[in-house]
Design an enzyme around this catalytic site. Structure first.
Site, PDB file in Angstrom:
ATOM      1  N   ASP A 112      40.295  52.836  27.901  1.00  0.00           N
ATOM      2  CA  ASP A 112      40.008  52.101  29.321  1.00  0.00           C
ATOM      3  C   ASP A 112      41.235  52.973  30.439  1.00  0.00           C
ATOM      4  OD1 ASP A 112      40.068  48.707  30.425  1.00  0.00           O
ATOM      5  OD2 ASP A 112      40.179  50.537  31.630  1.00  0.00           O
ATOM      6  N   SER A 172      39.012  42.408  33.792  1.00  0.00           N
ATOM      7  CA  SER A 172      39.812  43.392  34.963  1.00  0.00           C
ATOM      8  C   SER A 172      40.377  42.524  35.778  1.00  0.00           C
ATOM      9  CB  SER A 172      38.644  44.150  35.356  1.00  0.00           C
ATOM     10  OG  SER A 172      39.179  45.400  36.014  1.00  0.00           O
ATOM     11  N   TRP A 173      40.167  42.539  37.048  1.00  0.00           N
ATOM     12  CA  TRP A 173      40.744  41.667  37.940  1.00  0.00           C
ATOM     13  C   TRP A 173      40.418  40.120  37.551  1.00  0.00           C
ATOM     14  CZ3 TRP A 173      44.193  39.817  41.116  1.00  0.00           C
ATOM     15  CH2 TRP A 173      43.790  38.705  41.981  1.00  0.00           C
ATOM     16  N   GLY A 213      37.381  43.499  40.592  1.00  0.00           N
ATOM     17  CA  GLY A 213      37.600  43.704  41.856  1.00  0.00           C
ATOM     18  C   GLY A 213      39.094  44.141  42.216  1.00  0.00           C
ATOM     19  N   HIS A 249      36.436  50.949  30.088  1.00  0.00           N
ATOM     20  CA  HIS A 249      36.853  49.702  30.797  1.00  0.00           C
ATOM     21  C   HIS A 249      35.605  48.818  30.924  1.00  0.00           C
ATOM     22  CE1 HIS A 249      38.971  47.346  33.780  1.00  0.00           C
ATOM     23  NE2 HIS A 249      37.957  47.483  34.719  1.00  0.00           N
TER      24      HIS A 249
END
Ligand code: STX
Length: 321
Positions: free
Chosen positions: A272, A116-117, A49, A300
């Site tokens: 990605d 990711s985050w 996120g 991704h």
């Protein structure tokens, strides 16, 4: 790789053996859960996120016979409360929450897993508390440099997905399109709930439409959920307009020397579009001892088959540490 689910390349669904809430500030209380082997090697899953929250499928990247699997929803995300709350919600609050949870669960050191985050937070946490990290498994590398944010939210990914981009960009009046993140932030923090929900759904749909090499409509449909969309969009945009609250533009890569000694696996989809491969390449250069895998046919998402299989190989590798 015993009892591996060969089809999806991940371990079978399991249920938690323990869940709980942990008050971490005057405002925030975190949901956490434990699954797998309560006497196993501890691993903590840091979700994306920010604001995405965890889901039961996150448990399946770890051998349940070997690992004590710990999932928690970061501030304002998932089942943590208050939902979508931006007060006292920064990278450094989350880093210390991970330490609060570790101490609450009586854990000395643990494997840290994030995509990711979640890779951003994994780097921020391990660079701050390197002595608490046994190994790092990182996917879809995101370090919140300005160019990464501009790529996805202002201009760049828009050239790969002009179809999905049209709804995202045209939701904002033309006079405000020169700074879309700020324009969305004004709407995501509006006093009017309808304004917040409408902006959150469009923001979230943009990311869900671009997270896979081939569009996954079950992922896109997540953006239709009023609450989830507000948690995801408000918290993401809050972090992004504040540059991730990082201390310098390239803070996480510049401080990678603090974690070079930690066994690390980096896994990155070649295509990605959310977190382009350049960032993973820079991290690979900063962490030459780390295992580095480019998945040639992946975007991704953690759900890309080639990414899932390599994540399992990495967690299987580290379960004996
Ligand atoms: C810019 N956000 C990157 C991120 O953390 C992320 N991307 N997709 C996700 C989910 C699919 C987990 C929602 O999270």
């Amino acid at each position: 790789m015993e009892n591996l689910n060969i089809d999806s390349g991940i371990y079978p669904d399991i249920e938690p053996y323990n869940t709980g809430k942990l008050k971490v500030s005057d405002v925030h209380e975190l949901y956490y859960e434990e699954s797998g082997n309560k006497d196993g090697k501890p691993v903590v899953f840091l979700h994306g996120g920010p604001g995405a929250g965890t889901n039961p499928g996150n448990r399946c990247f770890f051998d349940p016979q070997a690992y004590r699997i710990i999932l928690f929803d970061q501030r304002g995300a998932g089942k943590s409360t208050p939902p979508a709350e931006l007060k006292d919600n920064t990278t450094w609050d989350l880093v210390e929450d991970i330490e609060r949870l570790r101490k609450h669960l009586g854990i000395d050191r643990w494997v840290v897993f994030g995509g990711s985050w979640g890779s951003t937070l994994s780097l921020a946490y391990s660079e701050t508390h390197p002595d608490r990290v046994k190994a790092l498994v990182l996917r879809g590398i995101f370090t919140l440099r300005r160019k990464e944010l501009i790529w996805f939210y202002q201009e760049g990914a828009s050239m790969i997905f002009p179809d999905a981009w049209e709804e995202y960009s045209q939701f904002i009046p033309e006079v405000e399109r020169g700074d879309l993140m700020s324009a969305y932030y004004r709407r995501l923090t509006s006093d009017d709930e309808q304004t917040r929900v409408a902006a959150a759904k469009v923001w979230s749909k943009w990311e869900m439409s671009t997270s896979r090499l081939h569009v996954d409509h079950s992922l896109v449909n997540k953006a239709a959920d009023d609450l989830w969309a507000q948690q995801f969009a408000r918290i993401e945009c809050h972090f992004f307009v504040n540059g991730g609250f990082l201390k310098a533009e390239n803070h996480l890569i510049q401080n990678a020397d603090k974690i070079r000694h930690i066994p690390t696996t980096i896994i990155q989809g070649r295509y990605d579009a959310v977190c382009p491969m350049e960032t993973a390449w820079l991290l690979h250069k900063a962490l030459p001892e780390a295992d580095f895998h480019i998945v040639p046919d992946a975007g991704h998402s953690i759900k890309e088959p080639g990414i899932s299989r390599l994540l399992i190989k990495a967690t299987d590798k580290y379960k004996t540490l």
